[in-house]
Structure formats: structure tokens, C-alpha cells
Motif scaffolding. Structure first.
Motif, PDB file in Angstrom:
ATOM      1  N   UNK A 203       4.877 -30.885 -64.028  1.00 42.27           N
ATOM      2  CA  UNK A 203       3.684 -31.736 -64.041  1.00 42.27           C
ATOM      3  C   UNK A 203       3.712 -32.728 -65.188  1.00 42.27           C
ATOM      4  N   UNK A 204       4.199 -32.289 -66.359  1.00 39.37           N
ATOM      5  CA  UNK A 204       4.332 -33.198 -67.501  1.00 39.37           C
ATOM      6  C   UNK A 204       5.318 -34.312 -67.173  1.00 39.37           C
ATOM      7  N   UNK A 205       6.456 -33.939 -66.559  1.00 38.38           N
ATOM      8  CA  UNK A 205       7.459 -34.938 -66.209  1.00 38.38           C
ATOM      9  C   UNK A 205       6.928 -35.974 -65.230  1.00 38.38           C
ATOM     10  N   UNK A 206       6.194 -35.529 -64.225  1.00 39.90           N
ATOM     11  CA  UNK A 206       5.610 -36.469 -63.265  1.00 39.90           C
ATOM     12  C   UNK A 206       4.595 -37.384 -63.945  1.00 39.90           C
ATOM     13  N   UNK A 207       3.806 -36.809 -64.835  1.00 31.71           N
ATOM     14  CA  UNK A 207       2.825 -37.622 -65.557  1.00 31.71           C
ATOM     15  C   UNK A 207       3.515 -38.679 -66.404  1.00 31.71           C
TER      16      UNK A 207
END
Length: 218
Positions: A203-207
């Protein structure tokens, strides 16, 4: 990096876990077996605690209380990479101490691990990706449009996400680890922690890929 910031991160994460676990214990005790009512009480108490700790400790440490948030700020260049490990350590230690404090308050065995709260499977894993991405969306969107509203935005988001995600929106590796140390309503079976954390970092990477394009400076 100052000791004051690390104390703020540890204390804030500790109070967050007291809000999560303490209200979970109280809710389960008083709800008469009504899981929906217990979850509602748990969500409201957690949201209220988030508003308080972000408002009071934000000026000191930035009020991350979450390794995923710390990593996201570092990826943006807004947080020193050298400060990431101390922040994460303070968050995890504070979270575990908050769980133990909750056990003391409710006269439970202090040292325990979750044995019954199994949280696993594709639906819950996807929920953690969405929950973490959504949390960062709220934080960075709030900082872009109304910085003073970020405490309320995060509090409202997490309160709602308890209900609209299948995982009840952990969205926080430190919280995930700490909740593994509680065999209560708010716990998570330790064997399921790793995948939750992996999904949170996805989720951090997508953000990091999407949000800078969405919230460009005007």
C-alpha cells in the motif's frame, strides 16, 4: 533526531494501542455478544484517540505512530532516512507497552499472544493494501489542502475503515505487531502478522507511485 521526538512517537503509539486494545476489551465485555456493537465502540474509541494524539504530538514528532507513514514520508523526502529505524523502533516498543498497559488495566495476564483472532486470506490482505493506501491518501491530501484538518481526517478515516474494510483496517505495521501480543477482541494471530505487514508496505508503494501525481503543488 532528538530524544523528544522518539518519546513522542513511543508515547503516541502506546496510547493508540491503549485506545485499540483497551476499548476492544471493554466493548467485548459490555456488548453482550453483539459483535457489531463491540466493533462500533472499538472504532469510535480508536478514532477519538487518534484525533487526540495527532493534535497534541504532531508539532513534536510529526505524529506518525506508524512505520508505513514514516516510510512514506521518507520516500517523499520529507523525513530523514537515518531517522526511520529509530522512529520504527520507538513505534513498535511503544505499541507493545500500550498493549501491556491495557492488560494491566483490565486485570489480564500481561504477557500473552493471540490464539483465536485469525485474520488471513486474500480478502483481508487486499483490505490492508487498500486501508494503508487510503490512510496515506488522507494524510497527504489533507496536508495539500487543509493541514490543520489532518488529525480529524485521519480519525474519521480510521473510524470508517474499521467498517468498510474486511480486515478492520490495521494499516500500521507497529499496530499489527503489537496486537499479536493480545489474546483479546483486538488481537491478531501471530502467524498472520507477516502477510498483513507485507500488504501494508505494498500500500505504501502504491501511494508513492500515485499520490505525488495527484497532489502536485499548484
Amino acid at each position: 533526531m532528538t530524544t523528544q521526538k522518539l518519546i513522542a512517537e513511543a508515547l503516541g503509539t502506546g496510547f493508540l494501542l491503549i485506545g485499540v486494545v483497551g476499548s476492544g476489551i471493554m466493548a467485548e465485555t459490555l456488548s453482550g455478544g453483539n459483535i457489531g456493537l463491540a466493533l462500533l465502540a472499538n472504532a469510535v474509541a480508536t478514532g477519538a484517540m487518534l484525533y487526540v494524539i495527532i493534535t497534541t504530538l504532531g508539532p513534536i514528532s510529526g505524529a506518525h505512530f506508524n512505520p508505513a507513514v514514516t516510510l512514506a514520508f521518507a520516500l517523499r523526502g520529507d523525513h530523514s532516512w537515518a531517522a526511520v529505524p529509530p522512529y520504527v523502533a520507538a513505534q513498535i516498543i511503544g505499541g507493545i507497552l500500550g498493549v501491556w498497559a491495557s492488560h494491566v488495566m483490565f486485570d489480564l495476564t500481561i504477557l500473552q499472544t493471540s490464539t483465536t483472532m485469525h485474520r488471513t486470506g486474500g480478502a483481508q490482505w487486499f483490505s490492508e493494501i487498500l486501508a494503508t493506501f487510503g490512510l496515506l491518501f488522507v494524510i497527504f491530501g489533507g496536508l495539500r489542502s487543509r493541514p490543520e484538518a489532518v488529525p480529524a481526517l485521519v480519525a474519521f478515516y480510521i473510524t470508517g475503515a474499521y467498517w468498510f474494510t474486511a480486515s478492520t483496517s490495521f494499516a500500521n505495521p507497529a499496530v499489527t505487531v503489537a496486537r499479536g501480543f493480545s489474546d483479546t477482541f483486538a488481537g491478531i494471530y501471530p502467524g498472520h502478522i507477516l502477510m498483513f505487514i507485507v500488504m501494508q508496505f505494498i500500500g505504501v508503494g502504491l501511494a508513492h507511485l500515485i499520490l505525488p501525481r495527484l497532489f502536485r503543488p499548484s
